[in-house]
Design a protein around this motif. Structure first.
Motif, PDB file in Angstrom:
ATOM      1  N   LEU A  91      52.276  34.171  35.906  1.00 26.05           N
ATOM      2  CA  LEU A  91      50.788  34.516  36.513  1.00 26.05           C
ATOM      3  C   LEU A  91      49.743  34.466  35.400  1.00 26.05           C
ATOM      4  N   THR A  92      48.562  33.917  35.768  1.00 23.81           N
ATOM      5  CA  THR A  92      47.376  34.073  34.931  1.00 23.81           C
ATOM      6  C   THR A  92      46.293  34.811  35.657  1.00 23.81           C
ATOM      7  N   ALA A  93      45.809  35.537  35.253  1.00 21.14           N
ATOM      8  CA  ALA A  93      44.752  36.664  35.994  1.00 21.14           C
ATOM      9  C   ALA A  93      43.454  36.895  35.168  1.00 21.14           C
ATOM     10  N   THR A  94      42.468  36.844  36.000  1.00 22.37           N
ATOM     11  CA  THR A  94      41.024  37.193  35.156  1.00 22.37           C
ATOM     12  C   THR A  94      40.618  38.532  35.825  1.00 22.37           C
TER      13      THR A  94
ATOM     14  N   ARG B  39      42.072  42.920  46.192  1.00 22.94           N
ATOM     15  CA  ARG B  39      41.706  41.708  46.693  1.00 22.94           C
ATOM     16  C   ARG B  39      41.139  40.744  45.585  1.00 22.94           C
ATOM     17  N   ALA B  40      41.958  39.625  45.382  1.00 21.39           N
ATOM     18  CA  ALA B  40      41.809  38.676  44.432  1.00 21.39           C
ATOM     19  C   ALA B  40      41.696  37.201  45.194  1.00 21.39           C
ATOM     20  N   PHE B  41      41.012  36.304  44.183  1.00 22.69           N
ATOM     21  CA  PHE B  41      40.781  34.858  44.642  1.00 22.69           C
ATOM     22  C   PHE B  41      42.063  34.132  44.040  1.00 22.69           C
ATOM     23  N   LEU B  42      42.807  33.460  44.864  1.00 23.98           N
ATOM     24  CA  LEU B  42      43.840  32.507  44.295  1.00 23.98           C
ATOM     25  C   LEU B  42      43.114  31.303  44.145  1.00 23.98           C
ATOM     26  N   VAL B  43      43.133  31.061  42.498  1.00 23.17           N
ATOM     27  CA  VAL B  43      42.419  29.778  41.997  1.00 23.17           C
ATOM     28  C   VAL B  43      43.542  28.581  41.873  1.00 23.17           C
TER      29      VAL B  43
ATOM     30  N   ARG C  27      47.715  45.304  32.030  1.00 21.25           N
ATOM     31  CA  ARG C  27      46.549  45.823  32.390  1.00 21.25           C
ATOM     32  C   ARG C  27      46.255  46.967  33.386  1.00 21.25           C
ATOM     33  N   THR C  28      46.067  48.441  32.603  1.00 22.14           N
ATOM     34  CA  THR C  28      46.176  49.544  33.505  1.00 22.14           C
ATOM     35  C   THR C  28      44.913  49.547  34.310  1.00 22.14           C
ATOM     36  N   ASP C  29      43.845  48.663  34.036  1.00 22.93           N
ATOM     37  CA  ASP C  29      42.608  48.927  34.846  1.00 22.93           C
ATOM     38  C   ASP C  29      42.492  47.862  36.015  1.00 22.93           C
ATOM     39  N   ALA C  30      43.717  47.213  36.365  1.00 20.28           N
ATOM     40  CA  ALA C  30      43.707  46.486  37.612  1.00 20.28           C
ATOM     41  C   ALA C  30      43.501  47.194  38.725  1.00 20.28           C
ATOM     42  N   PRO C  31      42.742  46.676  39.858  1.00 18.48           N
ATOM     43  CA  PRO C  31      42.257  47.687  40.919  1.00 18.48           C
ATOM     44  C   PRO C  31      43.257  47.677  41.975  1.00 18.48           C
ATOM     45  N   TYR C  32      43.628  48.851  42.148  1.00 19.86           N
ATOM     46  CA  TYR C  32      44.415  49.170  43.373  1.00 19.86           C
ATOM     47  C   TYR C  32      44.439  50.543  43.951  1.00 19.86           C
ATOM     48  N   ALA C  33      44.758  51.118  45.332  1.00 20.80           N
ATOM     49  CA  ALA C  33      45.044  52.324  45.961  1.00 20.80           C
ATOM     50  C   ALA C  33      46.128  52.281  46.426  1.00 20.80           C
ATOM     51  N   CYS C  34      46.136  51.749  47.589  1.00 24.19           N
ATOM     52  CA  CYS C  34      47.346  52.296  48.584  1.00 24.19           C
ATOM     53  C   CYS C  34      48.466  51.427  48.221  1.00 24.19           C
ATOM     54  N   LYS C  35      48.494  50.207  47.887  1.00 22.11           N
ATOM     55  CA  LYS C  35      49.781  49.271  47.526  1.00 22.11           C
ATOM     56  C   LYS C  35      50.713  49.031  48.570  1.00 22.11           C
TER      57      LYS C  35
ATOM     58  N   THR D 284      47.472  31.323  39.492  1.00 22.02           N
ATOM     59  CA  THR D 284      46.292  31.951  38.815  1.00 22.02           C
ATOM     60  C   THR D 284      45.532  32.613  39.816  1.00 22.02           C
ATOM     61  N   ILE D 285      44.879  33.905  39.607  1.00 23.05           N
ATOM     62  CA  ILE D 285      44.479  34.545  40.412  1.00 23.05           C
ATOM     63  C   ILE D 285      42.925  35.139  39.722  1.00 23.05           C
ATOM     64  N   ASP D 286      41.828  35.349  40.417  1.00 20.82           N
ATOM     65  CA  ASP D 286      40.575  35.991  39.906  1.00 20.82           C
ATOM     66  C   ASP D 286      40.291  37.134  40.508  1.00 20.82           C
ATOM     67  N   PHE D 287      40.283  38.514  39.805  1.00 20.11           N
ATOM     68  CA  PHE D 287      39.739  39.877  40.567  1.00 20.11           C
ATOM     69  C   PHE D 287      38.229  39.940  40.429  1.00 20.11           C
ATOM     70  N   ASP D 288      37.513  39.013  39.809  1.00 21.95           N
ATOM     71  CA  ASP D 288      36.112  39.263  39.406  1.00 21.95           C
ATOM     72  C   ASP D 288      35.332  38.353  40.926  1.00 21.95           C
ATOM     73  N   ARG D 289      35.994  37.616  41.415  1.00 25.37           N
ATOM     74  CA  ARG D 289      35.009  36.930  42.514  1.00 25.37           C
ATOM     75  C   ARG D 289      34.964  37.793  43.780  1.00 25.37           C
TER      76      ARG D 289
END
Length: 366
Positions: A279-282, A322-326, A306-314, A361-366
């Motif tokens: 997995l490659t993640a931005t 939510r992330a964009f599938l590149v 990366r402990t700063d990855a966004p999540y709440a309920c899992k 590859t996913i991008d959390f920033d989009r």
């Protein structure tokens, strides 16, 4: 990023629910300025374990230069760590860490007729939406159809009554109780698909509604969706947010792909999976690549580094991850958060996604 917020007020609004208001320091006012319908992701440590939860903002959106008002509704959930803490221990002056408001179950005020079907605590974001809309847009109207067990269990009863008093010609309220008779109004019973299909056209001109907002337990939202489909409502006018998914409900599974790839092995659902995947993640402008351990979701893979990855309920409900599938192809076990337009555009829920190709590859920033 989480920020500490001081609790300004804790109000008991039913026997099993509270409304919590937070103070926002001047330097964070723009960070926490919300759009009506958004939610706060909060975290709390219990027994050495980090607990994250998502709670919708019920307060109206406030425009600059006035400071934002952050008020959330929290209902007690059986076995719920944070909701139990909020109802039994949380007090004025305590600090809770929260992320900036997020979420796409929103309505920017504009002229037109809007409607909502909500159940239980699903009133929380809709209260913010309706209050902001009616205050800012004199040419807007709002119809609220809500279902609750009893009058005593109804959250924000006074706030909704206040909307009726302030906007008698522009706010229409219909309440259905499932466990209590009403002196007037609808007969006792749940708001299921069959009932809503008959009820909604009797309440308002369905084709004229510019936006429908469905919020609450999965069963109610699903029934409301079915009713609106039966009434030929365009899918683009329907917005949903699910607060609770019953354990017995089959997961809303699906596959989102941006490219085909070789795969090896078969998972429990009969879907081929790669023997190894990378997995490659931005995230926040930084990228990294890591192997996906057997059975791990994309979110779990990122969180290991990366402990700063966004999540709440899992659980595929809140949409925080939510992330964009590149690149690559994934399977989502459950999806109760993303609209069809989002999945069609290539977005996935990282907490529910597993690789189906050797490279993803996913991008959390989009």
């Amino acid at each position: 990023m989480f920020h500490p917020l001081r609790v300004r007020a804790v109000e008991r609004i039913t026997d099993d629910a509270v409304a919590v208001t937070f103070d926002v320091p001047p330097e964070l006012r723009e960070t926490f300025r919300h759009v009506p319908g958004q939610h706060l992701n909060v975290r709390y440590e219990a027994g050495g374990e980090e607990i994250r939860r998502s709670y919708s903002l019920c307060s109206p959106a406030v425009a600059p230069p006035d400071p934002p008002v952050l008020r959330v509704g929290i209902r007690l959930v059986d076995g719920g760590t944070f909701s139990t803490y909020a109802l039994k221990e949380l007090a004025v002056g305590d600090q809770v860490e929260a992320m900036a408001p997020t979420g796409r179950f929103t309505l920017e005020p504009r002229p037109g007729l809007f409607a909502a079907v909500v159940g239980g605590s699903g009133i929380t974001p809709v209260l913010s939406i309706a209050t902001t809309l009616l205050a800012r847009e004199p040419l807007a109207r709002f119809c609220l159809v809500r279902g609750d067990r009893t009058v005593a269990s109804t959250m924000f009863l006074d706030e909704v009554a206040d909307l009726k008093d302030r906007y008698p010609d522009r706010f229409h309220l219909v309440t259905a109780l499932s466990r209590e008779e009403q002196a007037g109004g609808l007969p006792t019973g749940r708001l299921d698909q069959q009932r809503l299909t008959t009820l909604l056209p009797a309440l308002l001109p369905v084709p004229d509604v510019a936006g429908w907002f469905l919020c609450g337990p999965y069963g109610l939202v699903r029934g409301a969706q079915g009713a609106l489909r039966a009434l030929d409502v365009d899918r683009g006018r329907i917005h949903q947010e699910i607060f609770h998914v019953e354990d017995a409900t089959p997961p809303a599974a699906g596959t989102t792909a941006s490219s085909a790839g070789a795969a090896e092995g078969v998972d429990g659902a009969g879907v081929t999976v790669p023997a190894e995947a990378t997995l490659t993640a931005t995230l926040h402008g930084r990228s990294g690549s890591w192997p996906v351990e057997s059975g791990d979701s994309l979110l779990e893979t990122v969180l290991r580094r990366r402990t700063d990855a966004p999540y709440a309920c899992k659980g595929g409900v809140c949409g925080t991850c939510r992330a964009f599938l590149v690149r690559g192809e994934v399977r989502m076990d459950r999806n109760y958060a993303l609209e069809p337009e989002e999945t069609g555009a290539g977005f996935v829920l990282a907490c529910q996604s597993h690789p189906l190709t050797p490279e993803v590859t996913i991008d959390f920033d989009r």
